[in-house]
Design a protein around this motif. Structure first.
Motif, PDB file in Angstrom:
ATOM      1  N   ILE A   1      -6.524  22.384 -42.927  1.00 55.56           N
ATOM      2  CA  ILE A   1      -5.962  20.873 -44.883  1.00 55.56           C
ATOM      3  C   ILE A   1      -7.827  20.490 -44.910  1.00 55.56           C
ATOM      4  N   SER A   2      -7.248  19.498 -46.034  1.00 54.76           N
ATOM      5  CA  SER A   2      -9.072  18.789 -46.906  1.00 54.76           C
ATOM      6  C   SER A   2      -8.457  18.192 -46.613  1.00 54.76           C
ATOM      7  N   SER A   3      -7.804  17.040 -46.318  1.00 54.69           N
ATOM      8  CA  SER A   3      -7.772  15.572 -46.603  1.00 54.69           C
ATOM      9  C   SER A   3      -6.756  15.181 -45.479  1.00 54.69           C
ATOM     10  N   GLN A   4      -6.506  13.751 -45.205  1.00 55.40           N
ATOM     11  CA  GLN A   4      -5.913  12.904 -44.636  1.00 55.40           C
ATOM     12  C   GLN A   4      -4.486  13.000 -45.469  1.00 55.40           C
ATOM     13  N   ARG A   5      -4.091  13.329 -46.323  1.00 56.22           N
ATOM     14  CA  ARG A   5      -3.056  12.923 -47.715  1.00 56.22           C
ATOM     15  C   ARG A   5      -2.098  14.637 -47.132  1.00 56.22           C
ATOM     16  N   GLU A   6      -3.186  15.864 -47.188  1.00 59.33           N
ATOM     17  CA  GLU A   6      -2.460  17.102 -46.927  1.00 59.33           C
ATOM     18  C   GLU A   6      -2.057  16.325 -45.874  1.00 59.33           C
TER      19      GLU A   6
END
Length: 212
Positions: A174-179
């Motif tokens: 994953i690359s973000s908090q959203r992901e």
């Protein structure tokens, strides 16, 4: 959005093209396919002109963009959604891109962005009903890559199926908090799948495990 016409006068052909395409001469783009003259009846010279007339790309795209914006603003206002819309003309792709932003775009990305897909389909239908079939209108959400998120959702679901089959851990990068939220929300729906988050930044990952 184009017509092939034949006659004896260029002015007359332009007039006919405008009537059939529903535009003014300034909006036309002309291509001369044939221009010839010959001796007609009793030696009177005659002309034959054949042209291809089409509406200029800028005109086509701007009309569709304006119609789409008008429809979306009215619909979103009626639904009391706090969503702003603006249009980008993509001449190289022959598309109209509508960018949506605001706090209520969250409602358009539920269930794998099905509401956004349905809204895009409806927008294209409404514009086609008004202006005829033409360049596609694409809806995009500001700051969100829907296609990337769809791939992430599919990857998580495939990983879950593998765990159910062989009970071996699966890793989702994953690359973000959203992901991270997307992955966790899917996993929480599974009774026998557990998860833990490791790493930071680009090294961050969610490890899925079979829960005994």
């Amino acid at each position: 959005m184009e017509k092939e016409l034949e006659g004896k006068s260029l002015d007359q052909l332009i007039e006919v093209a405008c009537q059939e395409l529903g535009c003014i001469p300034e909006d036309l783009e002309l291509e001369i396919l044939e221009f010839s003259s010959s001796s007609g009846l009793l030696g009177i010279p005659g002309k034959k002109i054949r042209i291809k007339a089409r509406i200029k790309t800028d005109k086509v795209l701007s009309e569709r963009a304006n119609r789409a914006l008008m429809f979306l603003k009215e619909l979103l206002n009626y639904a009391d959604f706090k969503i702003d819309v603006k249009a980008n003309i993509l001449k190289d792709k022959m598309q109209v891109e509508i960018l949506l932003s605001g706090e209520d775009i969250k409602y358009l990305i539920q269930n794998g962005a099905e509401p956004l897909t349905a809204l895009e389909f409806l927008t294209n239908k409404v514009v086609a009903r008004a202006l005829g079939v033409g360049p596609k209108i694409v809806l995009k959400l500001e700051g969100i890559d829907i296609e990337k998120e769809k791939k992430l959702v599919n990857a998580v679901r495939r990983a879950i199926e593998k765990i159910k089959t062989n009970k071996e851990p699966q890793i989702i990068k994953i690359s973000s908090q959203r992901e991270q939220r997307i992955v966790v929300n899917i996993v929480k729906q599974e009774e026998n799948i557990d998860y833990k988050i490791e790493g930071e930044g680009k090294q961050k990952k969610v490890i899925l495990n079979w829960k005994e």
